[in-house]
Design an enzyme around this catalytic site. Structure first.
Site, PDB file in Angstrom:
ATOM      1  N   CYS A  43       1.202  -0.915   0.118  1.00 56.54           N
ATOM      2  CA  CYS A  43       0.337   0.113  -0.484  1.00 56.54           C
ATOM      3  C   CYS A  43       1.047   0.979  -0.180  1.00 56.54           C
ATOM      4  O   CYS A  43       0.100   2.384   0.311  1.00 56.54           O
ATOM      5  CB  CYS A  43      -1.113  -0.011   1.637  1.00 56.54           C
ATOM      6  SG  CYS A  43       0.165   0.113   2.692  1.00 56.54           S
ATOM      7  N   ARG A 102      -9.170   2.793  10.882  1.00 59.55           N
ATOM      8  CA  ARG A 102      -8.092   2.728  10.135  1.00 59.55           C
ATOM      9  C   ARG A 102      -9.072   2.590   9.346  1.00 59.55           C
ATOM     10  O   ARG A 102      -9.333   1.250   8.703  1.00 59.55           O
ATOM     11  CB  ARG A 102      -7.178   1.092  10.260  1.00 59.55           C
ATOM     12  CG  ARG A 102      -6.388   0.708   9.820  1.00 59.55           C
ATOM     13  CD  ARG A 102      -5.483  -0.361  10.380  1.00 59.55           C
ATOM     14  NE  ARG A 102      -4.248  -0.964   9.640  1.00 59.55           N
ATOM     15  CZ  ARG A 102      -3.293  -0.362  10.015  1.00 59.55           C
ATOM     16  NH1 ARG A 102      -2.912   0.467  10.544  1.00 59.55           N
ATOM     17  NH2 ARG A 102      -2.096  -1.196   9.230  1.00 59.55           N
ATOM     18  N   ARG A 133      -9.550   0.502   5.292  1.00 59.76           N
ATOM     19  CA  ARG A 133      -9.136   0.651   4.236  1.00 59.76           C
ATOM     20  C   ARG A 133     -10.503   0.185   3.169  1.00 59.76           C
ATOM     21  O   ARG A 133     -11.426  -0.081   3.021  1.00 59.76           O
ATOM     22  CB  ARG A 133      -8.706  -1.372   4.932  1.00 59.76           C
ATOM     23  CG  ARG A 133      -7.308  -0.680   5.699  1.00 59.76           C
ATOM     24  CD  ARG A 133      -6.047  -0.692   4.791  1.00 59.76           C
ATOM     25  NE  ARG A 133      -5.044  -0.170   5.053  1.00 59.76           N
ATOM     26  CZ  ARG A 133      -4.661   0.514   6.159  1.00 59.76           C
ATOM     27  NH1 ARG A 133      -5.692   2.160   5.839  1.00 59.76           N
ATOM     28  NH2 ARG A 133      -2.913   0.922   6.411  1.00 59.76           N
ATOM     29  N   GLU A 138      -6.653  -6.314  -0.620  1.00 59.85           N
ATOM     30  CA  GLU A 138      -7.565  -5.045   0.752  1.00 59.85           C
ATOM     31  C   GLU A 138      -6.121  -4.160   0.102  1.00 59.85           C
ATOM     32  O   GLU A 138      -4.522  -4.532  -0.100  1.00 59.85           O
ATOM     33  CB  GLU A 138      -6.624  -5.742   2.183  1.00 59.85           C
ATOM     34  CG  GLU A 138      -7.200  -5.084   3.322  1.00 59.85           C
ATOM     35  CD  GLU A 138      -5.686  -4.215   3.558  1.00 59.85           C
ATOM     36  OE1 GLU A 138      -6.331  -3.678   4.863  1.00 59.85           O
ATOM     37  OE2 GLU A 138      -4.634  -4.610   2.533  1.00 59.85           O
TER      38      GLU A 138
END
Length: 690
Positions: A145, A235, A237, A192
């Site tokens: 990421c 968080r 995502r 993800e």
């Protein structure tokens, strides 16, 4: 004497691991490793049932050379595996990992320590021929990421380096995912990444991703989810789910149950200083000094570092910027844990009292913050552990996604059995009939959310009854899941496949739970199925035993009571995953489906699962007698009478419950109206005791 566990296709994962572990270790050795008594292990062996919380502890007893049985519900590969957060969620649902790729040596070490799996993790994915990867049902991947994250892009810009797909070392790894999908054509995938992936390069990066996956023949479904629904950490995502277009799978993120944010707080993950902190053999005193009952002093910031962070924050505040440290308290929800946490811990600093410098989280607390169980081992240095955990996936968030995907992954039919002759009016090869839907919803209410898959014996049984495939029945149960008020109350729409007749059946049950529960049981008996009350012995409580000498109307009344009680019990226990919502107890023989508004006070809602709580016997008694109640936000409230008592049992078992949020069910969330009635009519503090 050799111990044998009968571990067939439908055996849970923990029991299968125990069976494998018994080939290599004695019961006493297993007990010592897990920190339980030998008697507990003997009990598991005799009953062929192991608490799921021991699944990962048992897994570590198995050598790498010992593969799982080949009767897994589905197979998957784990790309850019990190320390295995994504794998953990899918494996717990019965999937089998057949291939792993992770290039970081510290991540590999941690992964191998926690996942003995029958194969060694492979390194650089760019050097692996797709043809050498085993066939699999699902591809899982948290591809790097950093090229797309806000922090990663800012850093690369500052250094004059490329980011996104222009970053040749990380950004282009997505195309390795594509070449594997193209070669192996898995039935589904889950990818993800950070939220910023969608907006990177003004959306052009994400457009390339979507077009690439669409060209490979997959329907794409995306959703941004905040981990704060599942852990005490913001968080966000992006989750990208894909299914082969040719399979015509109906998938919708709107059926995903999301617990309310703020329900999980830092108190759940911080080390306990009151003597209740569990001593983990694999941690020892590395993070927490059990003799002193305190976190190791090395995690407290030095005067110099604390002064620097306060000065840095003050400087940026004066400049109108938002930069600074993040101080957290037991009731807080933390900022996002980042890979730079090892430097100063500034984004999440734990308040330790006035005049005392705050401290960093320990790696064990970081693991908890990401949703990893305490059985997860941390075999690397603190610096590496912080980095690896910050780059991991939030395990319960992935688990919720895995549960949503599960019914669409397990479509293998069992071996043919003797056919059942059924009345013609229940069979249909076209649209679902009302009787079929009644039976489907009746079963939906009684199955845990994670069991809505086509290999579930009860789903197979119902499918044969109504002349449909088990996959079709499983999908219909997911349609019903999308109609649960716990989902629709958030403003989200139902699953596209849910029909008007589905909604009608939902409404019918909610207006007459008793009548339709009895009607469905009669339909089951009429069509030759074994009555549920004869199949589930544990549901036969003393209150509803039917004496042999009862006949006629009296026997009918008692039988109906048993049917009603059994339906309510199964529905409530399934919603709470067979765990006491206050204590976490998971022994079914000690659990009670407790009514919020008593059975005698609200006939219309006697069988409404939203009028139920899964409680242990002691908590049920306390709730029933008004010694405890719940607030509208599901926090436990103790009566003044209990607060004044100083008996050791009350001090150690009941008083710690004060202010704690119960475990919220996956479905049929307690109705605030029922909670208000309990407080007004049952709770001792709100009425005089006569």
């Amino acid at each position: 004497m050799t111990t044998v566990l009968h571990t067939g296709p439908d055996t849970d994962l923990a029991t299968r691991y125990l069976s494998s572990a018994l080939r290599l270790h004695t019961q006493a050795e297993i007990a010592t490793h897990l920190g339980v008594t030998a008697r507990a292990v003997r009990h598991w062996v005799v009953n062929e049932e192991v608490p799921q919380k021991y699944v990962f502890g048992l897994q570590r007893l198995l050598p790498l050379e010992l593969p799982l049985a080949d009767n897994a519900a589905f197979s998957f590969i784990d790309l850019f595996a990190g320390i295995g957060g994504i794998r953990m969620a899918f494996e717990e649902l019965g999937g089998q990992c057949v291939f792993t790729s992770e290039w970081d040596s510290y991540a590999q070490k941690t992964y191998v320590e926690n996942f003995p799996s029958g194969h060694t993790p492979n390194g650089d994915i760019t050097k692996i021929d797709a043809a050498d990867i085993p066939d699999h049902d699902v591809l899982l991947g948290g591809f790097p990421c950093q090229p797309f994250s806000i922090a990663g892009v800012s850093k690369k810009n500052a250094l004059g380096r490329a980011h996104g797909f222009a970053d040749e070392t990380q950004g282009t790894l997505f195309f390795d995912v594509c070449r594997i999908i193209e070669k192996k054509q898995p039935r589904a995938f889950l990818l993800e990444n950070v939220k910023n992936l969608m907006s990177h390069d003004k959306g052009r990066t994400f457009d390339v991703i979507k077009r690439s996956l669409d060209d490979l023949g997959y329907d794409i479904h995306t959703r941004i989810i905040d981990g704060a629904h599942f852990v005490p950490q913001h968080r966000e995502r992006i989750m990208i789910v894909g299914f082969r277009k040719a399979d015509q799978i109906s998938f919708d993120w709107n059926a995903l149950p999301l617990p309310a944010k703020g329900r999980r707080t830092m108190a759940e993950i911080l080390h306990k200083t009151d003597g209740s902190e569990a001593k983990l053999a694999w941690d020892g005193d590395r993070f927490f000094n059990h003799a002193k009952g305190q976190v190791d002093s090395k995690y407290t910031l030095s005067d110099k570092l604390w002064a620097y962070l306060q000065g840095y924050a003050a400087k940026h505040k004066a400049a109108g910027n938002g930069f600074g440290f993040g101080l957290v308290y037991p009731d807080s929800v933390a900022r996002t844990l980042s890979a730079r946490y090892y430097k100063d811990g500034s984004e999440i600093l734990v308040y330790q009292g006035e005049g005392i410098n705050p401290r960093r989280l320990t790696p064990r607390e970081c693991a908890r913050l990401m949703g990893f169980p305490d059985s997860f081992k941390i075999p690397v240095s603190d610096t590496q552990a912080y980095r690896l955990l910050a780059n991991a996936a939030v395990v319960p968030m992935i688990a919720a996604t895995a549960k949503l995907m599960l019914p669409l992954l397990t479509t293998r039919e069992p071996a043919a059995t003797a056919s059942v002759v059924l009345p013609e009016n229940i069979m249909s090869s076209g649209r679902w009939t009302k009787d079929q839907l009644k039976l489907a919803f009746h079963l939906y209410c009684q199955l845990p959310f994670g069991k809505l898959d086509s290999r579930n014996p009860e789903i197979i049984e119902l499918a044969k009854l109504i002349g449909r495939t088990s996959g079709a029945v499983a999908m219909k149960l997911c349609n019903f899941a999308s109609l649960d008020p716990a989902i629709t109350s958030t403003g989200r729409k139902g699953l596209d496949g849910a029909s008007n007749l589905d909604r009608e059946i939902w409404a019918d049950f909610h207006s007459d739970w008793e009548g339709l529960a009895l009607e469905c049981e009669q339909l089951r008996e009429q069509f030759g199925l074994i009555p549920t009350v004869d199949r589930l012995e544990e549901a036969k409580t003393d209150d509803f035993q039917i004496p042999d000498d009862f006949t006629g109307e009296t026997r009918r009344v008692f039988t109906e009571q048993r049917i009603k009680q059994n339906f309510f019990r199964r529905a409530v226990l399934a919603s709470y995953r067979c765990r006491c919502c206050m204590s976490g107890l998971s022994e079914p023989r000690l659990l009670i489906a407790s009514h919020i508004v008593p059975w005698s006070k609200d006939k219309a809602n006697r069988l409404n699962p939203s009028n139920g709580l899964c409680l242990s016997a002691i908590h049920d008694r306390a709730f029933d007698k008004g010694l405890i109640t719940l607030s509208d936000d599901w926090k436990i409230v103790l009566s003044e009478e209990l607060r004044k008592r100083d008996e050791p049992f009350i001090q150690s078992v009941l008083k710690p419950l004060e202010g704690r949020v119960i475990e919220i069910p996956e479905r049929f969330v307690p109705d605030p109206a029922f909670l208000q009635r309990h407080r007004a009519e049952i709770f001792l503090d709100n009425h005089s005791v006569k």
